[in-house]
Motif scaffolding. Structure first.
Motif, PDB file in Angstrom:
ATOM      1  N   GLU A 738       0.845  -1.184   0.000  1.00  0.00           N
ATOM      2  CA  GLU A 738       0.000   0.000   0.000  1.00  0.00           C
ATOM      3  C   GLU A 738       0.896   1.254   0.000  1.00  0.00           C
ATOM      4  O   GLU A 738       2.049   1.223   0.444  1.00  0.00           O
ATOM      5  N   TYR A 739       0.302   2.337  -0.490  1.00  0.00           N
ATOM      6  CA  TYR A 739       1.078   3.593  -0.498  1.00  0.00           C
ATOM      7  C   TYR A 739       1.468   3.973   0.919  1.00  0.00           C
ATOM      8  O   TYR A 739       0.672   3.857   1.862  1.00  0.00           O
ATOM      9  N   ARG A 740       2.707   4.424   1.057  1.00  0.00           N
ATOM     10  CA  ARG A 740       3.226   4.746   2.382  1.00  0.00           C
ATOM     11  C   ARG A 740       2.682   6.067   2.890  1.00  0.00           C
ATOM     12  O   ARG A 740       2.584   6.285   4.092  1.00  0.00           O
ATOM     13  N   HIS A 741       2.366   6.980   1.966  1.00  0.00           N
ATOM     14  CA  HIS A 741       1.991   8.335   2.384  1.00  0.00           C
ATOM     15  C   HIS A 741       0.506   8.410   2.714  1.00  0.00           C
ATOM     16  O   HIS A 741      -0.321   7.696   2.143  1.00  0.00           O
ATOM     17  N   ARG A 774      -8.416   7.138  -5.371  1.00  0.00           N
ATOM     18  CA  ARG A 774      -8.091   5.724  -5.197  1.00  0.00           C
ATOM     19  C   ARG A 774      -9.343   4.855  -5.019  1.00  0.00           C
ATOM     20  O   ARG A 774      -9.383   3.724  -5.497  1.00  0.00           O
ATOM     21  N   GLN A 801      -4.999   9.641  -2.819  1.00  0.00           N
ATOM     22  CA  GLN A 801      -3.667   9.255  -2.332  1.00  0.00           C
ATOM     23  C   GLN A 801      -2.720   9.178  -3.515  1.00  0.00           C
ATOM     24  O   GLN A 801      -3.111   8.896  -4.658  1.00  0.00           O
ATOM     25  N   THR A 802      -1.415   9.421  -3.245  1.00  0.00           N
ATOM     26  CA  THR A 802      -0.382   9.306  -4.269  1.00  0.00           C
ATOM     27  C   THR A 802       0.790   8.558  -3.679  1.00  0.00           C
ATOM     28  O   THR A 802       1.040   8.640  -2.468  1.00  0.00           O
ATOM     29  N   PRO A 803       1.541   7.763  -4.489  1.00  0.00           N
ATOM     30  CA  PRO A 803       2.593   6.912  -3.914  1.00  0.00           C
ATOM     31  C   PRO A 803       3.863   7.636  -3.499  1.00  0.00           C
ATOM     32  O   PRO A 803       4.644   7.119  -2.718  1.00  0.00           O
ATOM     33  N   ASP A 804       4.089   8.870  -4.025  1.00  0.00           N
ATOM     34  CA  ASP A 804       5.410   9.477  -3.810  1.00  0.00           C
ATOM     35  C   ASP A 804       5.435  10.614  -2.802  1.00  0.00           C
ATOM     36  O   ASP A 804       6.490  11.107  -2.449  1.00  0.00           O
ATOM     37  N   THR A 806       2.778  13.159   0.286  1.00  0.00           N
ATOM     38  CA  THR A 806       1.510  13.403   0.951  1.00  0.00           C
ATOM     39  C   THR A 806       0.782  14.533   0.234  1.00  0.00           C
ATOM     40  O   THR A 806       1.349  15.611   0.021  1.00  0.00           O
TER      41      THR A 806
END
Length: 833
Positions: A738-741, A774, A801-804, A806
């Motif tokens: 899952e995305y970390r941010h 998402r 949400q975005t992967p890179d 917040t």
């Protein structure tokens, strides 16, 4: 197959330990289902029979007096209603366990009660208290009826442990004697495999058991009835008009026979073999069948009329009244033993009523035959007749055993009933049997079994089974006996060697090379993956019958008969109910849920992956499809202290469908309202993938809940087309974290027309939500105060949400405005504050 040990001792010596016998039978290839033996409780059970009845002087009550032959001083008086009719078949109305009277006879107290048994007979139970023995109770089973002592149930007297069938003690059982003194044989009930019809007789079983135990087998002396100066051709003729259905048919004529009761030893053995004792002639035919496995039939010669015996196909429209008091409609694919006028017997299955043996019979026509086993099996199933004869003749019996069986029966009839037989026997035999000869190399047999037998040992094991085995220049030559039609090749010979040596004695040996990997075929591989998905969702797999009851389906589709599936019906159904191949999985899954609910299960979540069958538009076209069926009923969440019970509903079924499609990587599916005769009109939907119908889901129709006896069980159903699922399935992406941010969630509340599907709203939001959106979920639905009657309020939870990195709140505002504009434009939706 009943295997009485007292009978078996005629042919071999048996060990005293019953467990040793049971183990050897199991190792030789027969499963012991249960053992019937003398029950220790029989020491306290005696019999009595009704002697007389007399008025009691009381209103509507009579005295019924029971006596016992073995004890002239014994007398038991029962005060019972006049409606109690102990002679013949009883028609009285008595409550089970009804206490009739408490009377004292010779200082002993009898507590009398009446019990109506399964056969319709009434059993009187007298509990006798004996002061001289202290507190010990003995049970007296009083038989009510004619012709000897009667027992209500086999299990009641310990004859078996699991049968409610009534058992009639033979007439010669002396009343007043302990049952343990009358019934002494021990009977093994065995399961005999389909390829061993030679062991459907005591002789065949003894031959195998003696070979396995390594004890001598003692065959009976060849029958040698002393004939009179009679020629069978002078009394009848024989023509086999259907040689493809009857390979051998033999007739013997026996005259001046005296019909009477069987001697005790004969009746005992017939009863031990699972049949009723009738009279000396019929008992002999049954005795020889139970002993040799070859069925026979005896006709009253004087009742035949036309004595030109024809073994022929039944004629269209023919009927036959059988000895079971039923009349059967025959078809031209059935074989009958008849004459020029009428069918006399349904070949190999059941005899005709008009020519059966009775007390007035004097002259007998006795036959034995080898029939086409497929014809016997199909006829037996078509007419729903299952007899001891048909059970044997629907398998390939020994054609050489026909003559031996008829000679054996002839000799016994002459010994027990007198008379004289013809010096010749009519015998049609075409083609005659020729032995099978198999040549094998001993080293190949050892390689196959993983053993080190010498050729001499192999010959010894085979000769125990009466195979002719010899060694010629290191090769094993085996001549197979006529009763072993299942032995046709070298591997079969190896199996016989191993069987008699004992599979349990062959050492375990690991494979010398790696086990090759098992590769599933494509359909099986997909089905197994689908099963994994379903069990992962918490459902239990079931396997139901592929057959269905057309009458039940007719009722299920009664609301809309035009949509009833076109059924494929069977020509030879296994029962009167299961006559068609199932057109869907719904009914069988509902029946499974109903049975489990009655057994006390509260959560019912079952699935099945199986085939369904329908006729196509063209009647000659047969459609066979793989389907996934699901039934949900009862409590999805059990009642706990933390909350109330939550039942399954239609959205659970829809959710399972969504989970399956998601796991298989199938996108683009749509859900829309639908109707189906078996489903609730307002809670039913279908699943589409463009123009293809993927499946149906919904709640069971209230009308069907009542019809199926499921008033308290509200079930939901789902059925998906597995063939189409496999075609549309796409490779699932590799797993990623899952995305970390941190995500940003936003709620959106709109007012929209009541008839706008929620799925369309979700699709519109997803299409205009931009790259950061998402997920979209409906979290609330409201209709009522401050909302127009034709509108509804729907609240969505949107996750961005975005992967890179917040996201910032300001970055999602353009996406929200775009979503609102799209909803207003497409659905005239109003944003609700």
């Amino acid at each position: 197959m009943k295997f009485p040990l007292g009978w078996a001792k005629d042919f071999m010596d048996l060990p005293d330990d019953l467990q040793v016998i049971s183990d050897r039978l199991t190792y030789t290839g027969y499963m012991t289902e249960h053992i019937d033996r003398v029950n220790p409780a029989w020491r306290e059970k005696v019999t009595a029979e009704l002697a007389e009845r007399s008025p009691s002087g009381l209103k509507k009550l009579d005295w019924f007096v029971f006596r016992a032959d073995a004890d002239p001083s014994f007398e038991l008086r029962v005060l019972a209603p006049e409606a109690f009719k102990p002679q013949g078949r009883l028609e009285c109305e008595l409550r089970v366990g009804q206490v009739i009277d408490v009377s004292q006879q010779k200082g002993e107290v009898f507590d009398i009660s009446l019990d109506v048994g399964p056969s319709g007979r009434v059993r009187a139970l007298a509990h006798k208290f004996c002061p001289s023995v202290g507190s010990k109770w003995a049970t007296l089973l009083v038989g009510v009826g004619t012709g000897g002592a009667k027992l209500a149930s086999q299990a009641d007297v310990g004859y078996t442990t699991n049968s409610a069938e009534p058992v009639d003690l033979p007439d010669y059982y002396e009343t007043g004697r302990l049952l343990a003194e009358e019934m002494t044989d021990i009977v093994f009930d065995l399961e005999v495999r389909q390829n061993r019809p030679d062991c459907l007789g005591v002789v065949g079983l003894c031959r195998d058991l003696a070979a396995s135990l390594g004890t001598p087998f003692r065959p009976a002396a060849p029958p040698n009835p002393q004939p009179a100066d009679l020629d069978a051709n002078e009394f009848c003729s024989l023509t086999v008009e259907a040689p493809d259905l009857c390979r051998r048919f033999a007739i013997q004529i026996i005259r001046d026979v005296k019909i009477g009761p069987s001697p005790r030893w004969l009746a005992d053995r017939v009863v031990a073999g699972g049949m009723r004792s009738i009279n000396n002639v019929v008992d002999v035919t049954n005795y020889v069948m139970l002993e040799t496995g070859q069925p026979l039939h005896a006709f009253d010669y004087d009742k035949l009329g036309n004595t030109d015996i024809l073994v022929r196909r039944a004629r269209p429209g023919e009927k036959m009244a059988a000895i079971d008091e039923r009349t059967y409609d025959l078809t031209d694919d059935m074989l009958v033993v008849g004459n020029g006028d009428k069918p006399l017997a349904l070949a190999g299955i059941i005899g005709g009523k008009e020519s059966e043996i009775t007390s007035s019979t004097a002259n007998i026509l006795l036959d034995a035959a080898h029939y086409n086993q497929t014809c016997i099996r199909k006829t037996s199933r078509k007419l729903a007749i299952r007899t001891e004869a048909s059970t044997r003749l629907e398998k390939y019996l020994d054609p050489e055993g026909v003559a031996q069986a008829i000679l054996r029966a002839t000799q016994m009839i002459l010994e027990l009933g007198g008379g004289h037989c013809s010096r010749t026997m009519l015998d049609h035999y075409d083609p005659p049997w020729s032995p099978t000869v198999i040549e094998a190399e001993p080293q190949r047999i050892n390689a196959l079994l993983g053993t080190q037998f010498t050729p001499v040992q192999m010959c010894e094991y085979l000769q125990r089974l009466e195979f002719e085995a010899r060694l010629d220049d290191g090769r094993l030559t085996v001549k197979v006996p006529s009763w072993r039609s299942d032995v046709t090749q070298m591997a079969d010979v190896a199996e016989e060697v191993a069987r008699i040596y004992g599979y349990e004695n062959i050492p375990t040996q690991m494979l010398s090379s790696e086990t090759p990997p098992h590769v599933f075929e494509s359909p099986r591989s997909f089905d197994e993956g689908l099963r994994d998905i379903m069990t992962g969702l918490g459902l239990d797999e079931v396997i139901t019958d592929t057959l269905a009851d057309p009458e039940v389906l007719e009722k299920a589709y009664a609301a809309d008969p035009g949509r009833k599936p076109r059924l494929i019906e069977l020509q030879n159904p296994p029962s009167k109910e299961l006559k068609a191949l199932r057109p869907d999985l719904m009914y069988n899954l509902l029946e499974t849920a109903r049975i489990n609910h009655r057994a006390g299960r509260r959560r019912l979540a079952f699935f099945e992956v199986g085939k369904v069958f329908n006729l196509g538009p063209d009647p000659a076209e047969r459609q066979e499809r793989r389907r996934l069926g699901v039934v949900l009923a009862g409590a999805a969440q059990a009642r706990e202290w933390t909350g109330a019970e939550m039942p399954y509903d239609v959205f659970h079924a829809k959710g399972i469908a969504e989970a399956v499609l998601s796991t298989l990587g199938i996108t683009g599916a749509s859900y829309e309202p639908h109707t189906h005769p078996m489903l609730h009109p307002g809670r039913c939907g279908r699943i589409l993938h463009h123009t293809h119908l993927l499946g149906l889901f919904g709640q069971l129709h209230p009308r069907l809940r009542k019809l199926l006896g499921m008033k308290v069980l509200d079930a939901c159903l789902l059925e998906l087309d597995v063939d189409l699922l496999e075609e549309l399935a796409a490779p699932v992406e590799d797993y990623h974290n899952e995305y970390r941010h941190e995500a940003i969630t936003a709620d959106l509340n709109i007012v929209v027309g009541k008839n706008v599907p929620g799925a369309d709203l979700v699709e519109a939001i997803s299409s205009r939500g931009g790259p950061f959106l998402r997920s979209t979920r409906i979290i609330d639905l409201y209709e009522g105060e401050r909302i127009p009657a034709d509108k509804k309020s729907v609240t969505f939870s949107l996750r961005f949400q975005t992967p890179d990195r917040t996201l910032q709140q300001a970055e999602i505002i353009p996406a929200l405005e775009n979503i609102k504009a799209g909803l207003a434009e497409r659905f005239e939706a109003a944003i609700r504050a």
